[in-house]
Design a protein around this motif. Structure first.
Motif, PDB file in Angstrom:
ATOM      1  N   ARG A 192       0.902  -0.824   0.138  1.00 14.08           N
ATOM      2  CA  ARG A 192       0.464  -0.058  -0.343  1.00 14.08           C
ATOM      3  C   ARG A 192       0.684   0.989  -0.012  1.00 14.08           C
ATOM      4  NH1 ARG A 192      -3.023  -3.254  -1.790  1.00 14.08           N
ATOM      5  NH2 ARG A 192      -4.779  -3.589  -0.178  1.00 14.08           N
ATOM      6  N   SER A 193       2.210   1.376   0.175  1.00 17.24           N
ATOM      7  CA  SER A 193       3.334   2.416  -0.082  1.00 17.24           C
ATOM      8  C   SER A 193       2.981   3.054  -0.838  1.00 17.24           C
ATOM      9  CB  SER A 193       4.582   1.695   0.738  1.00 17.24           C
ATOM     10  OG  SER A 193       5.189   1.664  -0.195  1.00 17.24           O
ATOM     11  N   VAL A 194       2.873   2.504  -2.474  1.00 15.42           N
ATOM     12  CA  VAL A 194       3.161   3.121  -3.829  1.00 15.42           C
ATOM     13  C   VAL A 194       1.887   4.230  -3.236  1.00 15.42           C
ATOM     14  CG1 VAL A 194       4.565   0.835  -4.640  1.00 15.42           C
ATOM     15  CG2 VAL A 194       1.404   1.279  -4.187  1.00 15.42           C
ATOM     16  N   ALA A 195       0.948   3.391  -3.440  1.00 16.63           N
ATOM     17  CA  ALA A 195      -0.481   4.397  -3.170  1.00 16.63           C
ATOM     18  C   ALA A 195      -0.345   6.272  -2.216  1.00 16.63           C
ATOM     19  CB  ALA A 195      -1.473   4.592  -2.465  1.00 16.63           C
ATOM     20  N   HIS A 196       0.860   5.790  -0.873  1.00 16.88           N
ATOM     21  CA  HIS A 196       1.185   7.218  -0.270  1.00 16.88           C
ATOM     22  C   HIS A 196       1.892   7.197  -0.730  1.00 16.88           C
ATOM     23  CE1 HIS A 196      -1.774   5.466   2.773  1.00 16.88           C
ATOM     24  NE2 HIS A 196      -0.562   4.307   3.098  1.00 16.88           N
ATOM     25  N   LYS A 197       3.125   7.415  -1.753  1.00 20.77           N
ATOM     26  CA  LYS A 197       4.671   7.348  -2.057  1.00 20.77           C
ATOM     27  C   LYS A 197       3.409   8.585  -3.682  1.00 20.77           C
ATOM     28  CE  LYS A 197       7.656   4.509  -0.763  1.00 20.77           C
ATOM     29  NZ  LYS A 197       7.571   3.178  -0.879  1.00 20.77           N
ATOM     30  N   LEU A 204       7.410  12.735 -12.486  1.00 22.73           N
ATOM     31  CA  LEU A 204       8.288  13.737 -11.469  1.00 22.73           C
ATOM     32  C   LEU A 204       8.377  12.446 -10.194  1.00 22.73           C
ATOM     33  CD1 LEU A 204       7.020  17.401 -11.384  1.00 22.73           C
ATOM     34  CD2 LEU A 204       9.286  16.129 -12.668  1.00 22.73           C
ATOM     35  N   LEU A 205       7.903  11.696  -9.903  1.00 18.27           N
ATOM     36  CA  LEU A 205       7.577  11.106  -8.700  1.00 18.27           C
ATOM     37  C   LEU A 205       8.780   9.887  -9.011  1.00 18.27           C
ATOM     38  CD1 LEU A 205       4.167  11.254  -7.118  1.00 18.27           C
ATOM     39  CD2 LEU A 205       6.451  12.567  -6.498  1.00 18.27           C
ATOM     40  N   TYR A 206       8.703   9.463 -10.262  1.00 11.79           N
ATOM     41  CA  TYR A 206       9.853   8.036 -10.093  1.00 11.79           C
ATOM     42  C   TYR A 206      10.877   8.490 -11.930  1.00 11.79           C
ATOM     43  CZ  TYR A 206       5.419   7.337 -12.620  1.00 11.79           C
ATOM     44  OH  TYR A 206       3.986   7.196 -13.058  1.00 11.79           O
ATOM     45  N   SER A 207      11.398   9.349 -11.824  1.00 13.07           N
ATOM     46  CA  SER A 207      12.345   9.617 -12.980  1.00 13.07           C
ATOM     47  C   SER A 207      13.168  10.571 -12.684  1.00 13.07           C
ATOM     48  CB  SER A 207      11.216  10.638 -13.584  1.00 13.07           C
ATOM     49  OG  SER A 207       9.983  11.690 -14.130  1.00 13.07           O
ATOM     50  N   ALA A 246      11.663   4.319 -11.909  1.00  9.67           N
ATOM     51  CA  ALA A 246      12.808   3.603 -10.875  1.00  9.67           C
ATOM     52  C   ALA A 246      10.742   4.186  -9.512  1.00  9.67           C
ATOM     53  CB  ALA A 246      13.268   4.084 -10.165  1.00  9.67           C
ATOM     54  N   VAL A 247      11.092   2.679  -9.622  1.00 12.71           N
ATOM     55  CA  VAL A 247       9.319   2.550  -8.700  1.00 12.71           C
ATOM     56  C   VAL A 247       9.620   1.936  -7.160  1.00 12.71           C
ATOM     57  CG1 VAL A 247       7.015   1.409  -7.611  1.00 12.71           C
ATOM     58  CG2 VAL A 247       6.662   3.377  -9.720  1.00 12.71           C
ATOM     59  N   GLN A 248       9.977   2.565  -6.244  1.00 17.97           N
ATOM     60  CA  GLN A 248      10.334   2.242  -4.947  1.00 17.97           C
ATOM     61  C   GLN A 248       9.683   1.505  -4.522  1.00 17.97           C
ATOM     62  OE1 GLN A 248      13.773   2.142  -4.429  1.00 17.97           O
ATOM     63  NE2 GLN A 248      13.476   3.560  -6.102  1.00 17.97           N
TER      64      GLN A 248
END
Length: 241
Positions: free
Chosen positions: A57-62, A70-73, A97-99
């Protein structure tokens, strides 16, 4: 909003190419660049969406589920470097990159699916681009449009093949990572930060480069993509030369 702007630029330059408005070379450049960034967003979004479905569920909060590049590039690693490599070598590089918090995923299978879905997006993007090129034979619309579509489709094939290599740090490596022994996972984790750099360096070895492109060319031939057409697209893309 940024993603929608990229989609708008992709669509607008596609229309301009179709009707023959403006500079063909510049339009192909913007069409391929915008299309590449759109595919990057969708690639990373797929990673995040499958991770969310798999229990992270952290991917939603991020904010990864918002399609905000801009969040993963990264301006250098996601845009400047892949663009430079396309210009000098005609190969697509994974650039985002998605963490993912993999410990939160429900199973090893979900872990592997998170890694697999990104390259599958590139394959799907390639199909969407290549099928119309093959079906129409480029006989309707403008030659510049089909050349640009063929080049972008070819680049999607290159990044899909590259990203599926079982190399630490690439999606192919992450795909098999959950199934390795603890010792193997530790070794993979140590190499992963340098995996892409290692692959890039290896691809500058002529023999390895030849093998890689032989595979990609073979796939392009199987799906019916004309090498003359995507070569023409590459020439137009480098409009300044």
């Amino acid at each position: 909003m940024i993603f929608l702007c990229l989609v708008a630029l992709f669509a607008a330059t596609g229309v301009m190419l179709w009707v023959g408005f403006g500079s063909v070379g510049l339009n192909v450049f913007l069409f391929v660049l915008a299309g590449w960034l759109v595919s990057l967003c969708l690639h990373e979004y797929a990673h995040a969406l499958v991770a969310f479905k798999g229990g992270d569920r952290s991917v939603a909060h991020k904010g990864y589920l918002t399609l905000n590049p801009l969040l993963y590039s990264h301006p250098l690693l996601s845009i400047a470097l892949p663009l430079l490599i396309i210009i000098i070598g005609g190969i697509g590089l994974p650039g985002g990159a998605v963490q993912v918090e993999r410990h939160a995923l429900r199973s090893k299978l979900w872990d592997s699916l998170v890694s697999l879905c990104g390259p599958l997006v590139n394959v799907a993007f390639a199909i969407v681009l290549i099928v119309p090129v093959v079906v129409t034979g480029g006989t309707i619309g403008s030659a510049g449009f089909w050349a640009g579509a063929a080049l972008l489709g070819f680049l999607q094939l290159t990044v899909a093949v590259l990203n599926l290599l079982p190399v630490p740090g690439l999606d192919g490596g992450n795909l098999i990572f959950p199934w390795l022994s603890p010792q193997g996972q530790r070794g993979f984790a140590n190499v992963a930060p340098y995996g892409l750099l290692i692959v890039m360096a290896v691809l500058f070895v002529p023999q390895i480069n030849r093998i890689f492109f032989t595979v990609v060319y073979a796939i392009a031939d199987v799906v019916g993509l004309s090498p003359q057409l995507y070569a023409q697209g590459y020439d137009l893309f480098r409009f300044w030369s």
